[in-house]
Design a protein around this motif. Structure first.
Motif, PDB file in Angstrom:
ATOM      1  N   SER A 131     -24.822 -29.694 -66.513  1.00 40.75           N
ATOM      2  CA  SER A 131     -24.933 -28.383 -67.160  1.00 40.75           C
ATOM      3  C   SER A 131     -25.607 -28.483 -68.522  1.00 40.75           C
ATOM      4  O   SER A 131     -26.412 -27.626 -68.894  1.00 40.75           O
ATOM      5  CB  SER A 131     -23.543 -27.755 -67.313  1.00 40.75           C
ATOM      6  N   PHE A 135     -29.458 -28.341 -66.720  1.00 40.03           N
ATOM      7  CA  PHE A 135     -29.486 -26.946 -66.287  1.00 40.03           C
ATOM      8  C   PHE A 135     -29.142 -25.942 -67.379  1.00 40.03           C
ATOM      9  O   PHE A 135     -28.996 -24.754 -67.094  1.00 40.03           O
ATOM     10  CB  PHE A 135     -28.524 -26.749 -65.103  1.00 40.03           C
ATOM     11  N   SER A 136     -28.993 -26.381 -68.614  1.00 36.77           N
ATOM     12  CA  SER A 136     -28.759 -25.425 -69.700  1.00 36.77           C
ATOM     13  C   SER A 136     -30.033 -24.631 -69.951  1.00 36.77           C
ATOM     14  O   SER A 136     -31.135 -25.043 -69.557  1.00 36.77           O
ATOM     15  CB  SER A 136     -28.352 -26.165 -70.976  1.00 36.77           C
ATOM     16  N   ALA A 137     -29.895 -23.483 -70.626  1.00 32.59           N
ATOM     17  CA  ALA A 137     -31.074 -22.654 -70.918  1.00 32.59           C
ATOM     18  C   ALA A 137     -32.096 -23.437 -71.737  1.00 32.59           C
ATOM     19  O   ALA A 137     -33.306 -23.344 -71.487  1.00 32.59           O
ATOM     20  CB  ALA A 137     -30.645 -21.390 -71.665  1.00 32.59           C
ATOM     21  N   LEU A 140     -33.822 -26.053 -69.479  1.00 39.23           N
ATOM     22  CA  LEU A 140     -34.760 -25.391 -68.566  1.00 39.23           C
ATOM     23  C   LEU A 140     -36.020 -24.960 -69.308  1.00 39.23           C
ATOM     24  O   LEU A 140     -37.136 -25.096 -68.795  1.00 39.23           O
ATOM     25  CB  LEU A 140     -34.080 -24.195 -67.897  1.00 39.23           C
ATOM     26  N   GLU A 345     -43.584 -18.729 -65.834  1.00 41.90           N
ATOM     27  CA  GLU A 345     -42.172 -18.326 -65.796  1.00 41.90           C
ATOM     28  C   GLU A 345     -41.893 -17.171 -66.753  1.00 41.90           C
ATOM     29  O   GLU A 345     -40.988 -16.361 -66.507  1.00 41.90           O
ATOM     30  CB  GLU A 345     -41.265 -19.514 -66.141  1.00 41.90           C
ATOM     31  N   ARG A 430     -26.108 -14.568 -57.924  1.00 42.83           N
ATOM     32  CA  ARG A 430     -25.597 -15.635 -58.785  1.00 42.83           C
ATOM     33  C   ARG A 430     -24.086 -15.851 -58.671  1.00 42.83           C
ATOM     34  O   ARG A 430     -23.474 -16.479 -59.521  1.00 42.83           O
ATOM     35  CB  ARG A 430     -25.974 -15.349 -60.247  1.00 42.83           C
ATOM     36  N   SER A 450     -29.532 -21.928 -61.797  1.00 42.13           N
ATOM     37  CA  SER A 450     -30.580 -21.410 -62.700  1.00 42.13           C
ATOM     38  C   SER A 450     -31.922 -22.071 -62.426  1.00 42.13           C
ATOM     39  O   SER A 450     -32.963 -21.404 -62.386  1.00 42.13           O
ATOM     40  CB  SER A 450     -30.177 -21.629 -64.160  1.00 42.13           C
ATOM     41  N   MET A 453     -33.283 -20.764 -59.017  1.00 41.07           N
ATOM     42  CA  MET A 453     -33.858 -19.429 -59.122  1.00 41.07           C
ATOM     43  C   MET A 453     -35.247 -19.481 -59.769  1.00 41.07           C
ATOM     44  O   MET A 453     -36.192 -18.856 -59.291  1.00 41.07           O
ATOM     45  CB  MET A 453     -32.935 -18.528 -59.942  1.00 41.07           C
ATOM     46  N   ARG A 454     -35.370 -20.233 -60.852  1.00 43.46           N
ATOM     47  CA  ARG A 454     -36.663 -20.304 -61.541  1.00 43.46           C
ATOM     48  C   ARG A 454     -37.733 -20.925 -60.643  1.00 43.46           C
ATOM     49  O   ARG A 454     -38.865 -20.431 -60.584  1.00 43.46           O
ATOM     50  CB  ARG A 454     -36.532 -21.126 -62.831  1.00 43.46           C
TER      51      ARG A 454
END
Length: 512
Positions: A131, A135-137, A140, A345, A430, A450, A453-454
């Motif tokens: 995470s 996979f954190s913002a 990403l 993106e 989600r 996340s 999805m991207r």
């Protein structure tokens, strides 16, 4: 006479035993309804070759909450959004662990991975690592350029195909694997897929598909422990052989990284972080071992590559079958992005119709049609039925997303249902809206949702923007085979063979 008397007593004893067993299921410990189990094997024969189809058909007869007896294991199946919500929301903690299974034992390093690890400190540590570092913002966003570069490479390979047809799923798998590898390892692991294909890429995709097929098998030994050593289906042997191949692949990567031959990156990759954590105690779970690192890499490669590439393959197949939807998506793309550069993106939030296409693909073709199994730590009650301690839970994600009580014309590919004015404009995928949960829900929801999805949105958007599509050999789109090949992930029975026709100016494909 003595033999006859013995047989009579034996029959009476068996009858009494049978009645006692059945009396236990009555109120207040009333089990959910379900088909009558066969002797010894229980309901295993009812599963068929495509269990998500078979279980959906059984649910039409017995209801959205069913009880099965697979060998000696109690299994409950959720086949509606409301029932799934009770298990994955109301009783989520009780169903936070996985049941014992041969896949976790023989492939996933004997439960030392993230996917099959028991709920507890080690699982929380592994999930926290993913995470925060993958996979954190922030993570990403930091690696956005990597995904965009790999997708741009894919478009150039497709342009370079000329008038040749391509196996789209294979190229998509190379793209998703290299994008993930650059984040995880700091380097690509395959070529670009051009020039007749990359044998290493072919072998890797075959390994991942084989793993998903084997993991989706209902292995008799998992449900009748006394027969496990016989390996009647040969599943355990196949799993051990596959594990050896994967372990060799991962050992090579690990050793190259430790020796400094793994390539360079502008950002610290995940494997370097994992190796650093290997020697540093963590207050929540302790140190990481080499086996745990390899098990985590195995999870990420398997779950983060084939699921995304197969979803995109389904999406393009649906758009080829519905040319008016493809045209509408291309018009949106031309308006928002134009034809002078490739979509990025950062454009995705403005592409509302494209997002609806992706949601509808996740609905009709969920990458995991049956959720990974969970096990109840304690007995509980759902919809007035008794769920015994130690029951295995299966959520039929595929059936829920096709429930005619929840969806209008559920078998039709209709992205507009997710747009304003449609039947489900506010439903997302989600894990909060149980009508469509392709990534699962609750504590064990897919940690990479996340990224998934991207990656899927960017790939579908790019393929819609950059090409018109024709089927190989002039096949009529209406005759395209849309059958499924069952495994843990939902593959197409026949790979999508297409001829990509560039629709942008040549310089646009070099714009990233």
């Amino acid at each position: 006479m003595t033999i006859l008397t013995l047989l009579l007593y034996t029959s009476i004893t068996a009858l009494v035993f049978y009645l006692l067993l059945n009396l236990r299921t009555r109120h207040p410990n009333r089990l959910p309804p379900g088909p009558t189990p066969w002797p010894i094997v229980g309901n295993l024969p009812h599963l068929g070759i495509t269990p998500h189809h078979s279980l959906a058909a059984l649910a039409e007869k017995y209801g959205p909450l069913m009880h099965l007896r697979l060998g000696f294991v109690d299994v409950v199946v959720a086949a509606s959004a409301s029932v799934a919500a009770q298990f994955l929301k109301t009783h989520d903690v009780n169903f936070a662990s996985r049941p014992p299974n041969s896949g976790a034992k023989h492939i996933a390093y004997n439960y030392q991975d993230l996917v099959f690890a028991p709920y507890g400190p080690r699982w929380r540590l592994l999930r926290k690592i993913c995470s925060v570092h993958l996979f954190s913002a922030k993570a990403l966003d930091d690696f956005r350029h990597v995904r965009q570069e790999e997708v741009a490479i894919l478009t150039r390979v497709l342009v370079g195909a000329g008038k040749s047809t391509v196996k789209l799923g294979q190229l998509l798998n190379v793209c998703t694997t290299n994008a993930l590898a650059r984040v995880m390892l700091g380097r690509r692991v395959f070529g670009d897929g051009s020039g007749g294909g990359d044998p290493k890429a072919d072998e890797f995709k075959d390994m991942v598909i084989e793993m998903m097929v084997l993991a989706g098998e209902f292995n008799i030994g998992d449900f009748i422990p006394a027969l496990e050593w016989l390996d009647l289906q040969g599943v355990a042997k196949k799993m051990k052989n596959l594990h050896a191949r994967f372990d060799s692949f991962l050992n090579t990567i690990l050793e190259e990284h430790k020796s400094g031959n793994g390539g360079a990156s502008n950002h610290v990759d995940l494997l370097s972080t994992l190796i650093a954590l290997k020697d540093n105690a963590d207050g929540e779970g302790g140190k990481l071992s080499d086996i745990e690192i390899k098990a985590l890499l195995l999870n990420l490669f398997a779950a983060g590559t084939d699921t995304s590439s197969s979803t995109v393959e389904w999406a393009i197949a649906e758009l080829i079958r519905h040319p008016q939807l493809l045209k509408q998506a291309q018009e949106e793309m031309d308006t928002v992005v134009g034809r002078d550069r490739l979509v990025t993106e950062l454009d995705l939030p403005q592409l509302t119709f494209l997002q609806a296409i992706v949601k509808e693909t996740f609905r009709l073709h969920p990458s995991t049609p049956l959720s990974l199994p969970r096990i109840s730590a304690e007995s509980c009650e759902v919809d007035g039925y008794h769920i015994p301690k130690g029951s295995t839970l299966l959520v039929n994600v595929w059936a829920i997303a096709r429930d005619p009580k929840m969806w209008t014309d559920p078998l039709e590919f209709r992205p507009t249902r997710f747009l304003p004015g449609g039947e489900k404009p506010n439903v997302d995928v989600r894990g909060n809206d149980f009508e469509v949960i392709p990534f699962g829900a609750g504590r064990r929801i897919c940690v990479g949702i996340s990224l998934g999805m991207r990656m899927v949105q960017l790939l579908v958007a790019t393929l819609v923007q950059t090409f018109d599509w024709e089927l190989a050999n002039g096949l009529d789109p209406e005759k395209l085979n849309m059958d499924e090949a069952y495994g843990l992930t939902l593959q197409r029975a026949e790979p999508l063979l297409v001829y990509p026709k560039p629709r942008l100016a040549p310089q646009a494909y070099e714009s990233r």
